[in-house]
Design a protein around this motif. Structure first.
Motif, PDB file in Angstrom:
ATOM      1  N   LEU A 102       0.483  -0.028 -11.445  1.00  0.00           N
ATOM      2  CA  LEU A 102       0.562  -1.126 -10.309  1.00  0.00           C
ATOM      3  C   LEU A 102       2.005  -0.746  -9.312  1.00  0.00           C
ATOM      4  O   LEU A 102       2.142  -1.019  -8.375  1.00  0.00           O
ATOM      5  N   THR A 103       2.861   0.243  -9.962  1.00  0.00           N
ATOM      6  CA  THR A 103       3.925   0.628  -9.482  1.00  0.00           C
ATOM      7  C   THR A 103       3.823   1.600  -8.365  1.00  0.00           C
ATOM      8  O   THR A 103       3.224   2.792  -8.415  1.00  0.00           O
ATOM      9  N   LEU A 104       4.208   1.355  -7.072  1.00  0.00           N
ATOM     10  CA  LEU A 104       4.001   1.916  -6.021  1.00  0.00           C
ATOM     11  C   LEU A 104       4.981   2.562  -5.213  1.00  0.00           C
ATOM     12  O   LEU A 104       6.421   1.807  -5.420  1.00  0.00           O
ATOM     13  N   LEU A 105       5.023   3.744  -4.554  1.00  0.00           N
ATOM     14  CA  LEU A 105       6.095   4.039  -3.388  1.00  0.00           C
ATOM     15  C   LEU A 105       5.261   3.481  -2.208  1.00  0.00           C
ATOM     16  O   LEU A 105       4.404   4.198  -1.540  1.00  0.00           O
ATOM     17  N   ALA A 106       5.769   2.336  -1.888  1.00  0.00           N
ATOM     18  CA  ALA A 106       4.996   1.554  -0.774  1.00  0.00           C
ATOM     19  C   ALA A 106       5.224   2.413   0.819  1.00  0.00           C
ATOM     20  O   ALA A 106       6.602   2.498   0.757  1.00  0.00           O
TER      21      ALA A 106
ATOM     22  N   THR B 234       0.839  -1.244   0.044  1.00  0.00           N
ATOM     23  CA  THR B 234      -0.141   0.061   0.071  1.00  0.00           C
ATOM     24  C   THR B 234       0.808   1.199   0.218  1.00  0.00           C
ATOM     25  O   THR B 234       1.976   1.263   0.644  1.00  0.00           O
ATOM     26  N   GLY B 235       0.426   2.233  -0.758  1.00  0.00           N
ATOM     27  CA  GLY B 235       1.253   3.335  -0.799  1.00  0.00           C
ATOM     28  C   GLY B 235       0.709   4.355  -2.097  1.00  0.00           C
ATOM     29  O   GLY B 235      -0.278   4.149  -2.503  1.00  0.00           O
ATOM     30  N   VAL B 236       1.752   5.178  -2.466  1.00  0.00           N
ATOM     31  CA  VAL B 236       1.096   5.959  -3.551  1.00  0.00           C
ATOM     32  C   VAL B 236       1.599   5.624  -4.759  1.00  0.00           C
ATOM     33  O   VAL B 236       2.641   5.104  -5.052  1.00  0.00           O
ATOM     34  N   ARG B 237       0.919   5.785  -5.776  1.00  0.00           N
ATOM     35  CA  ARG B 237       1.225   5.447  -7.218  1.00  0.00           C
ATOM     36  C   ARG B 237       2.244   6.386  -7.722  1.00  0.00           C
ATOM     37  O   ARG B 237       2.382   7.411  -7.525  1.00  0.00           O
ATOM     38  N   LEU B 238       3.361   5.641  -8.022  1.00  0.00           N
ATOM     39  CA  LEU B 238       4.592   6.591  -8.582  1.00  0.00           C
ATOM     40  C   LEU B 238       4.175   7.452  -9.790  1.00  0.00           C
ATOM     41  O   LEU B 238       4.501   8.590  -9.830  1.00  0.00           O
ATOM     42  N   ARG B 239       3.369   6.846 -10.382  1.00  0.00           N
ATOM     43  CA  ARG B 239       2.968   7.826 -11.623  1.00  0.00           C
ATOM     44  C   ARG B 239       2.210   8.939 -11.155  1.00  0.00           C
ATOM     45  O   ARG B 239       2.251  10.071 -11.488  1.00  0.00           O
ATOM     46  N   ASP B 240       1.451   8.876 -10.044  1.00  0.00           N
ATOM     47  CA  ASP B 240       0.722  10.253  -9.500  1.00  0.00           C
ATOM     48  C   ASP B 240       1.575  11.285  -8.968  1.00  0.00           C
ATOM     49  O   ASP B 240       1.554  12.338  -9.162  1.00  0.00           O
ATOM     50  N   LEU B 241       2.960  10.814  -8.349  1.00  0.00           N
ATOM     51  CA  LEU B 241       3.571  11.590  -7.892  1.00  0.00           C
ATOM     52  C   LEU B 241       4.477  12.402  -8.923  1.00  0.00           C
ATOM     53  O   LEU B 241       4.805  13.455  -9.077  1.00  0.00           O
ATOM     54  N   LEU B 242       4.833  11.470  -9.861  1.00  0.00           N
ATOM     55  CA  LEU B 242       5.475  12.103 -11.296  1.00  0.00           C
ATOM     56  C   LEU B 242       4.494  13.248 -11.750  1.00  0.00           C
ATOM     57  O   LEU B 242       4.978  14.315 -12.436  1.00  0.00           O
ATOM     58  N   ASP B 243       3.144  12.987 -11.772  1.00  0.00           N
ATOM     59  CA  ASP B 243       2.371  13.996 -12.561  1.00  0.00           C
ATOM     60  C   ASP B 243       2.271  15.064 -11.504  1.00  0.00           C
ATOM     61  O   ASP B 243       2.105  16.298 -12.047  1.00  0.00           O
ATOM     62  N   LEU B 244       2.219  14.901 -10.174  1.00  0.00           N
ATOM     63  CA  LEU B 244       2.387  16.276  -9.439  1.00  0.00           C
ATOM     64  C   LEU B 244       3.670  17.149  -9.887  1.00  0.00           C
ATOM     65  O   LEU B 244       3.552  18.411  -9.486  1.00  0.00           O
ATOM     66  N   ALA B 245       4.775  16.442  -9.967  1.00  0.00           N
ATOM     67  CA  ALA B 245       5.974  17.087 -10.314  1.00  0.00           C
ATOM     68  C   ALA B 245       5.890  17.272 -11.926  1.00  0.00           C
ATOM     69  O   ALA B 245       7.087  17.938 -12.247  1.00  0.00           O
ATOM     70  N   ARG B 246       5.011  17.045 -12.600  1.00  0.00           N
ATOM     71  CA  ARG B 246       5.056  17.347 -14.085  1.00  0.00           C
ATOM     72  C   ARG B 246       6.168  16.704 -14.893  1.00  0.00           C
ATOM     73  O   ARG B 246       6.751  17.454 -15.695  1.00  0.00           O
ATOM     74  N   VAL B 247       6.485  15.496 -14.494  1.00  0.00           N
ATOM     75  CA  VAL B 247       7.537  14.806 -14.847  1.00  0.00           C
ATOM     76  C   VAL B 247       7.009  14.165 -16.285  1.00  0.00           C
ATOM     77  O   VAL B 247       6.025  13.773 -16.465  1.00  0.00           O
ATOM     78  N   PRO B 248       7.900  14.641 -17.541  1.00  0.00           N
ATOM     79  CA  PRO B 248       7.238  13.833 -18.872  1.00  0.00           C
ATOM     80  C   PRO B 248       6.988  12.371 -18.560  1.00  0.00           C
ATOM     81  O   PRO B 248       7.575  11.753 -17.904  1.00  0.00           O
ATOM     82  N   ALA B 249       6.158  11.924 -19.433  1.00  0.00           N
ATOM     83  CA  ALA B 249       5.647  10.506 -19.495  1.00  0.00           C
ATOM     84  C   ALA B 249       6.931   9.665 -19.857  1.00  0.00           C
ATOM     85  O   ALA B 249       6.582   8.296 -19.429  1.00  0.00           O
ATOM     86  N   ASP B 250       7.691  10.170 -20.715  1.00  0.00           N
ATOM     87  CA  ASP B 250       8.602   9.106 -21.207  1.00  0.00           C
ATOM     88  C   ASP B 250       9.927   9.131 -20.483  1.00  0.00           C
ATOM     89  O   ASP B 250      11.234   8.947 -21.005  1.00  0.00           O
ATOM     90  N   ALA B 251      10.069   9.993 -19.324  1.00  0.00           N
ATOM     91  CA  ALA B 251      11.267  10.151 -18.671  1.00  0.00           C
ATOM     92  C   ALA B 251      11.671   8.880 -17.990  1.00  0.00           C
ATOM     93  O   ALA B 251      10.973   8.043 -17.223  1.00  0.00           O
TER      94      ALA B 251
END
Length: 393
Positions: free
Chosen positions: A350-354, A306-323
């Motif tokens: 499914l990738t999490l920062l658990a 259980t944790g935060v989806r990594l892609r959600d964190l990347l979206d909050l930081a506006r990291v490009p999708a192909d980074a």
């Protein structure tokens, strides 16, 4: 076989060598020393088929594991996070096949070892080269299996790096094996199919070898195969033992992370950099996923993370999708204190920062305060004690 020299002349590599004196034919070199009728080509060919299959399976799954841990540029675009249990299966097969190869290699060497003392030792230059190739094959295979077995125990009593040595030994074995098969093609073809006149004792011997391989497999494969866990008697690791029901390869004490700084925070680079405390992370939407930890030593275990989806964190930081990402751990040393992650994993839902596992806050040995968990990845890349996520481009 001929080779043309620079002056246009030819020389033969299959010229006969002068025979050694008969006075040297002592001990195991004497004729009739080896009396078992099972030291014969048919038995060697059958065992060679079984051993060859195990070696090929080991080699292919080993290449995959090496590629996943350090993917070259051309492979990055081919990586995939599915199936979720992909690495669990392939690395499990790698260790299972390698373990099964140990009794197979012993039986094969017993069958053919009288050839080590054949007379004359080398009939020609070609024969000498053939025997040299066999020596390389046997030595490399013994070293590969010996070091691989000790790796499952996480014991490294040698001065050289295991993973790189294991990788290049695999290529050496494969090349020497191809040369051996080519040199023995006629013998292999002649004895490939069932012989017309069965040799007394051969079937019992091969049956004993098969039973030994089956026993070794059944009593070790449970560290990977859940429905064989009850027979897991000889495996070096039980996947259900450890903090929070999961094994640990590298503890917090070994990594120097037993004491997390009171002001710990996660930094996420990007056009909009993030600096998040543990409370901030827990305040974000939480997601759960059942994913396996699959280690190169061959063991694997599933858990509810259980944790935060990594892609959600990347979206909050506006990291490009192909980074591509660099994941930095709190540990200050070790080969995996810093790892990289391809976009296919970083953007998988499914990738999490658990922050928790099996309903409990992460134990220090499992990476408290936060760790990465992603599908179809080697366990060494599921970075624990994460402190920073950087963008590589």
């Amino acid at each position: 076989m001929k080779d043309t020299t620079t002056d246009g002349s030819s020389r033969r590599f299959d010229l006969p060598l002068p025979p050694p004196p008969d006075a040297l034919r002592i001990g195991p070199l004497r004729e009739g020393t080896f009396r078992s009728r099972l030291h014969e080509p048919r038995t060697a060919v059958v065992l060679g088929r079984w051993l060859g299959a195990a070696i090929v399976l080991c080699f292919l799954t080993g290449l995959l594991s090496h590629g996943l841990q350090e993917p070259p540029g051309w492979l990055r675009a081919l990586l995939t996070s599915r199936p979720v249990d992909g690495y669990r299966v392939t690395q499990g097969l790698h260790v299972i096949a390698g373990t099964a190869a140990i009794p197979l290699l012993g039986a094969k060497l017993w069958t053919v070892y009288p050839r080590l003392f054949e007379w004359p030792p080398a009939r020609s230059v070609l024969h000498l080269l053939e025997r040299a190739a066999i020596a390389v094959l046997v030595a490399a295979t013994l070293l590969e299996l010996f070091t691989g077995l000790l790796n499952t125990l996480q014991w490294y009593p040698w001065p050289f790096p295991f993973r790189q040595t294991h990788f290049w030994l695999g290529w050496t074995i494969t090349g020497a094996l191809l040369l051996h098969v080519a040199a023995k093609a006629a013998t292999i073809t002649e004895h490939w199919w069932r012989p017309r006149l069965p040799l007394p004792g051969r079937r019992a011997f091969l049956g004993t070898v098969a039973a030994s391989v089956t026993a070794v497999t059944l009593t070790t494969a449970g560290q990977t195969v859940p429905w064989l866990r009850g027979l897991d008697l000889l495996a070096p690791r039980r996947p259900d033992l450890g903090p929070q029901g999961l094994p640990v390869n590298r503890t917090a004490a070994q990594a120097g992370t037993t004491t997390v700084p009171a002001d710990w925070h996660l930094t996420v680079d990007g056009p909009t950099p993030l600096r998040l405390s543990l409370s901030d992370l827990r305040a974000l939407p939480q997601h759960s996923a059942r994913l396996p930890i699959s280690c190169v030593e061959g063991w694997s275990a599933s858990a509810d993370w259980t944790g935060v989806r990594l892609r959600d964190l990347l979206d909050l930081a506006r990291v490009p999708a192909d980074a591509r990402l660099r994941i930095v751990s709190l540990e200050t040393s070790g080969p995996y204190a810093v790892t990289t992650m391809e976009p296919v994993y970083a953007r998988d839902p499914l990738t999490l920062l658990a922050l928790a596992v099996n309903g409990q806050v992460l134990d220090a040995d499992h990476g408290h305060p936060a760790r990465v968990i992603a599908p179809n990845r080697p366990g060494v890349l599921q970075t624990k004690w994460v402190s920073r996520i950087e963008v590589l481009g």
